[in-house]
Each structure stands twice: as C-alpha cells, then as structure tokens.
Design a protein around this motif. Structure first.
Motif, short mmCIF file in Angstrom:
data_model
loop_
_atom_site.label_atom_id
_atom_site.label_comp_id
_atom_site.label_asym_id
_atom_site.label_seq_id
_atom_site.Cartn_x
_atom_site.Cartn_y
_atom_site.Cartn_z
N LEU A 13 0.83 -1.20 0.00
CA LEU A 13 0.00 0.00 0.00
C LEU A 13 0.87 1.25 0.00
O LEU A 13 2.01 1.23 0.45
N LEU A 14 0.31 2.33 -0.49
CA LEU A 14 0.99 3.61 -0.44
C LEU A 14 1.15 4.03 1.02
O LEU A 14 0.30 3.72 1.85
N PRO A 15 2.22 4.75 1.35
CA PRO A 15 2.38 5.20 2.74
C PRO A 15 1.34 6.26 3.10
O PRO A 15 0.84 6.97 2.23
N GLY A 16 1.01 6.34 4.37
CA GLY A 16 0.04 7.34 4.84
C GLY A 16 -1.33 6.74 5.03
O GLY A 16 -1.56 5.56 4.84
N ARG A 17 -2.25 7.60 5.42
CA ARG A 17 -3.63 7.16 5.66
C ARG A 17 -4.31 6.80 4.35
O ARG A 17 -4.12 7.48 3.34
N SER A 18 -5.13 5.77 4.40
CA SER A 18 -5.85 5.32 3.20
C SER A 18 -7.07 6.21 2.94
O SER A 18 -7.48 6.99 3.81
N GLU A 19 -7.63 6.05 1.76
CA GLU A 19 -8.86 6.79 1.44
C GLU A 19 -9.96 6.42 2.42
O GLU A 19 -10.71 7.29 2.89
N ALA A 20 -10.07 5.14 2.76
CA ALA A 20 -11.12 4.70 3.69
C ALA A 20 -10.96 5.38 5.05
O ALA A 20 -11.95 5.84 5.64
#
Length: 131
Positions: A13-20
């Motif tokens: 996954l991309l780093p940081g908070r997810s869209e969800a």
C-alpha cells in the motif's frame, strides 16, 4: 489454481492514511460539527439571551465542518493516488481496481471480480480474522 482468492494475499500500500480512513475521519468531523451547530440552534431557540453559551459550540461547529471538508478533499486526492497504484480501499468504489483492506493490506477482491454484498462481507470477515 494460482489466481484463486484466499485470505492472506497482501498488497503493498501507499504510505500514509488510506482513502477509507480519511473518509471516515471526514465523516466524523462533519457530524461533530453539525451536532454542535444543532446545539447552537437549540440554545438560541430556547432563549436568545443564551448566545454567550452558544459561542463554544459555534466554534466547534465551524471547526468540525471545516475539518470535515479538508479531510474530504484529502480523501479525494488519496482516491486518485490509490487508483493510479491499481487498488482502492473503499469497497463501493470501482470494481476495475483491486479492493484492499486498509489496515492489513490484504486483498479482498481482485480487479474486475464481481461479488455480491454478502460475498464481499464474508471475504472481509475472513481477511480481518486472518489478520
């Protein structure tokens, strides 16, 4: 068959908070702001002289609604970044992308795979149980 879905398939996954996660935070902030706004209206409806008591809830209302809007914009930007990476963390989004559980990074639905709501929830439960 190697392409058969099973719990435990992980995706980078991309780093940081997810869209969800961002969408959930946005909703929480907006609801808190709107609740405070309703409190202000109730106070002023009861007696206009209570305006002093409405100052703090007014500030919370403005801050909550503004934060909700900013978080919503962040979620929209994150949605684009996740789509470019080939996945989504929101089940109701596009079915042409892999759906990945946001906390664990586990694959829930392959790109193009059509699942009923029941099947999707069952897979999500299995993914979360596998952990």
């Amino acid at each position: 068959m190697a392409d058969e879905w099973r719990p435990g398939i992980r995706r980078e996954l991309l780093p940081g908070r997810s869209e969800a996660e961002l969408a959930g935070l946005s909703l929480g902030a907006a609801v808190a702001g709107m609740t405070a706004a309703v409190l202000v209206l109730v106070l002023l409806f009861l007696d206009a002289r209570l305006w002093v008591w409405a100052l703090l809830p007014s500030a919370v209302a403005v801050a909550g609604i503004a934060a909700g809007g900013l978080l919503d914009r962040s979620a929209a930007r994150r949605q684009v970044r996740e789509a470019r990476a080939g996945y989504t963390t929101v089940a109701a989004e596009r079915t042409d992308l892999e759906y990945v559980e946001a906390r664990t990074g586990q694959l829930v639905r392959r790109a193009g795979e059509l699942l009923t709501t029941y099947e999707l929830r069952a897979r999500l439960s299995r993914v979360r149980a596998a952990g």
